[in-house]
Design an enzyme around this catalytic site. Structure first.
Site, PDB file in Angstrom:
ATOM      1  N   GLU A  93       6.754 -55.087  65.537  1.00 49.43           N
ATOM      2  CA  GLU A  93       7.062 -55.546  64.170  1.00 49.43           C
ATOM      3  C   GLU A  93       8.430 -55.054  63.722  1.00 49.43           C
ATOM      4  O   GLU A  93       9.175 -55.763  63.081  1.00 49.43           O
ATOM      5  CB  GLU A  93       5.983 -55.042  63.198  1.00 49.43           C
ATOM      6  CG  GLU A  93       6.059 -55.654  61.793  1.00 49.43           C
ATOM      7  CD  GLU A  93       7.064 -54.969  60.865  1.00 49.43           C
ATOM      8  OE1 GLU A  93       7.469 -55.602  59.869  1.00 49.43           O
ATOM      9  OE2 GLU A  93       7.453 -53.811  61.117  1.00 49.43           O
ATOM     10  N   GLU A  94       8.746 -53.825  64.099  1.00 57.32           N
ATOM     11  CA  GLU A  94       9.989 -53.219  63.607  1.00 57.32           C
ATOM     12  C   GLU A  94      11.234 -53.870  64.212  1.00 57.32           C
ATOM     13  O   GLU A  94      12.346 -53.595  63.780  1.00 57.32           O
ATOM     14  CB  GLU A  94       9.994 -51.705  63.879  1.00 57.32           C
ATOM     15  CG  GLU A  94       8.872 -50.937  63.156  1.00 57.32           C
ATOM     16  CD  GLU A  94       9.012 -50.924  61.627  1.00 57.32           C
ATOM     17  OE1 GLU A  94       9.971 -51.509  61.109  1.00 57.32           O
ATOM     18  OE2 GLU A  94       8.138 -50.337  60.964  1.00 57.32           O
ATOM     19  N   ASP A 143       3.805 -46.273  57.745  1.00 57.69           N
ATOM     20  CA  ASP A 143       4.288 -47.543  58.300  1.00 57.69           C
ATOM     21  C   ASP A 143       4.188 -47.485  59.816  1.00 57.69           C
ATOM     22  O   ASP A 143       5.086 -46.994  60.451  1.00 57.69           O
ATOM     23  CB  ASP A 143       5.729 -47.768  57.833  1.00 57.69           C
ATOM     24  CG  ASP A 143       6.297 -49.091  58.309  1.00 57.69           C
ATOM     25  OD1 ASP A 143       5.521 -49.921  58.800  1.00 57.69           O
ATOM     26  OD2 ASP A 143       7.524 -49.292  58.194  1.00 57.69           O
ATOM     27  N   HIS A 189       0.613 -52.946  62.459  1.00 60.28           N
ATOM     28  CA  HIS A 189       1.430 -52.849  63.679  1.00 60.28           C
ATOM     29  C   HIS A 189       1.448 -51.419  64.190  1.00 60.28           C
ATOM     30  O   HIS A 189       1.399 -50.453  63.434  1.00 60.28           O
ATOM     31  CB  HIS A 189       2.840 -53.418  63.481  1.00 60.28           C
ATOM     32  CG  HIS A 189       3.696 -52.686  62.490  1.00 60.28           C
ATOM     33  ND1 HIS A 189       4.475 -51.615  62.846  1.00 60.28           N
ATOM     34  CD2 HIS A 189       3.910 -52.884  61.176  1.00 60.28           C
ATOM     35  CE1 HIS A 189       5.143 -51.188  61.775  1.00 60.28           C
ATOM     36  NE2 HIS A 189       4.806 -51.937  60.736  1.00 60.28           N
ATOM     37  N   ASP A 237       3.797 -50.133  66.370  1.00 52.25           N
ATOM     38  CA  ASP A 237       5.101 -49.530  66.656  1.00 52.25           C
ATOM     39  C   ASP A 237       5.668 -48.854  65.411  1.00 52.25           C
ATOM     40  O   ASP A 237       5.247 -49.144  64.287  1.00 52.25           O
ATOM     41  CB  ASP A 237       6.088 -50.563  67.209  1.00 52.25           C
ATOM     42  CG  ASP A 237       6.365 -51.712  66.239  1.00 52.25           C
ATOM     43  OD1 ASP A 237       5.443 -52.116  65.506  1.00 52.25           O
ATOM     44  OD2 ASP A 237       7.522 -52.200  66.192  1.00 52.25           O
ATOM     45  N   ASP A 291      -1.878 -57.952  55.393  1.00 55.86           N
ATOM     46  CA  ASP A 291      -0.957 -57.166  56.208  1.00 55.86           C
ATOM     47  C   ASP A 291      -0.358 -56.069  55.344  1.00 55.86           C
ATOM     48  O   ASP A 291      -0.588 -56.025  54.129  1.00 55.86           O
ATOM     49  CB  ASP A 291       0.152 -58.135  56.699  1.00 55.86           C
ATOM     50  CG  ASP A 291       1.053 -57.557  57.785  1.00 55.86           C
ATOM     51  OD1 ASP A 291       0.761 -56.458  58.290  1.00 55.86           O
ATOM     52  OD2 ASP A 291       2.043 -58.231  58.131  1.00 55.86           O
TER      53      ASP A 291
HETATM   54 ZN   LIG Z   1       5.811 -51.824  58.897  1.00 55.84          ZN
END
Ligand SMILES: [Zn+2]
Length: 486
Positions: free
Chosen positions: A189-190, A155, A120, A122, A216
């Site tokens: 995602e967040e 992340d 992801h 974001d 993932d």
């Molecule tokens: Zn993440």
């Protein structure tokens, strides 16, 4: 008579000890397979610089209904096109849900189920007041001390960039996958992933696409966390816990505090929270945590190994021990965390209501319904109501004997030869939950190397990735495309 019982018991005890010892002593690590893998040559510093530039874009997700950093996502899309020209030229690209990206690398055999490589774009915001604690500013992308620094280096921009590095490498090398490979990068995602991953999964479902597996973010390579195991362990998460936020509201008669009732709304609410903390959901050992212990037992010190190798007899002892720890407790239990409390406005006024927010992370095997029932039973007060604010069920548990799991494990063995490989349970959430209907199996793993202190960098301060490790991650994906694609 007594003598007979004595002799009988003795035989049972001797037999039992023999079985326990046998199970313990014969529980040894599997042999490592030989491989023809030779590590590819990549320009580590050039890749680090590309990651650094992507980190400088503030693709921040604030809240589900909050503003989307549209311009920053646009810039990131442009950056990715320029960084990975072969990907841009050869793979079919779609923009989904406004800002998410789906790339398709068509395989030669349409009868084979596809593979989806996820990440992801974001990131979470910086907690106000912590900016000064960063060794390098959070959106600087500074390359210092052998690391790339900034929000998204763990992340999860790193896996978006590393996957595209791998795709670019393999396209140039002429890889011809048999199965179709997708790269799916969400932008929200967040904050739950409904617009990005949710819509990508729906689109593929509507096209009737069959998918063997998704991989993932989720778990990583950790060292120094599992008691008695010195080698780093690569945890491939087979499942993620569910998420539930409940709001408890206690109501009472208002009035002047000079003539109070025995219990105010604040008192009732406090009692309810105390009851919930004292009566947590029961602990249980279930898949995938059992898979994890079965895999790791051979590497553990003898005492622990003896207990785990004889779970058929000693499971209650093991569950009791695990339930006491912090991280281990989260592996065997639906956790309870009171996080917000509110009530009252003035020191001499009885509040008519008081509210608390309690967050639960649901163990696979429990459900939202189980937790709500447990909370109602435990609170057991008609003047305290319980309302679901947000929730998703725990994921299903994917297979650790599937062909795709074996290929992921093989790839880890080839590219990170020093690690032990184990199934695991992800305690937080990921976009993978959206792909549960679509794919036969969902795996959650990035070969980031974490020591005991590194976990707090994720969503925290001083997020950074060592460049050496970043190169390992790229090489892992390069090999994974080959091992799972052909
Ligand atoms: Zn993440």
């Amino acid at each position: 008579m007594f003598k007979k019982i004595g002799l009988f018991s003795l035989i049972v005890i001797v037999a039992l000890v023999a079985v326990l010892a046998f199970n313990t002593l014969t529980n040894s690590p599997p042999e490592t397979a030989t491989s023809n893998f030779s590590s590819p040559e990549i320009d580590e510093m050039a890749a680090a610089k590309r990651l650094s530039q992507a980190v400088q874009l503030k693709t921040i997700s604030v809240s589900k209904d909050g503003p989307i950093a549209a311009d920053e996502f646009e810039k990131l899309h442009t950056l990715l096109n320029s960084f990975f020209p072969t990907v841009a030229a050869k793979l079919e690209k779609q923009i989904i849900g406004g800002h998410s990206l789906l790339y398709k690398w068509e395989g030669s055999d349409p009868s084979l189920p596809a593979a989806i490589f996820m990440g992801h774009m974001d990131v979470v915001p910086i907690e106000p007041g912590t900016e000064d604690r960063w060794e390098h500013p959070p959106f600087s992308g500074a390359i210092e001390n052998g690391a790339v620094w900034g929000r998204g280096t763990l992340d999860d921009k790193l896996s978006v960039l590393a996957l595209l590095e791998a795709a670019e490498f393999q396209l140039k090398a002429g890889l011809k996958p048999n199965r179709t490979l997708y790269f799916a990068f969400g932008h929200d995602e967040e904050v739950g992933g409904d617009n990005g991953a949710g819509n990508i999964a729906k689109l593929l479902e509507s096209q009737g696409v069959k998918v063997a597996f998704t991989i993932d973010e989720g778990m990583v390579v950790v060292q120094g966390i599992m008691p008695g195991v010195e080698a780093p362990i690569a945890f491939i998460a087979l499942a993620e816990k569910g998420y539930l936020t409940l709001e408890l509201t206690a109501t009472a008669k208002g009035g002047h505090s000079s003539i109070p009732p025995k219990e105010t709304a604040v008192g009732k609410l406090s009692k309810a929270i105390t009851a919930l903390e004292a009566n947590r959901m029961p602990a249980a050992l279930r898949r995938p945590v059992t898979d994890m212990f079965d895999t790791l037992a051979p590497y553990m010190p003898t005492k622990l190994k003896a207990v785990i190798s004889n779970r058929w007899l000693l499971e209650p002892v093991l569950v009791g021990q695990l339930g006491k720890g912090g991280a281990t407790n989260a592996m065997v239990r639906t956790t309870t965390a009171a996080t917000i409390i509110n009530g009252g406005t003035k020191d001499n006024v009885l509040p008519t209501s008081a509210k608390a927010t309690v967050n639960f992370r649901i163990l696979p095997g429990n459900s939202i319904g189980d937790v709500v029932a447990h909370v109602n039973d435990t609170v057991n007060d008609p003047s305290v109501t319980v309302e679901i604010k947000q929730g998703n069920e725990p994921s299903r548990v994917s297979s650790h004997t599937s062909e795709s799991y074996k290929q992921i494990a093989k790839t880890i063995g080839e590219t990170l030869p020093d690690v032990i490989i184990s199934p695991g349970l992800m305690l937080a959430g990921s976009d993978s939950k959206h792909y549960e209907k679509l794919a036969e199996n969902n795996y959650r793993f990035i070969p980031m190397r974490f020591g005991p202190k590194d976990l707090s960098r994720v969503h925290g301060t001083n997020e950074r990735i060592m460049i050496k490790n970043y190169a390992e991650i790229i090489k892992f994906y390069i090999r994974l495309l080959e091992n799972t694609g052909t």
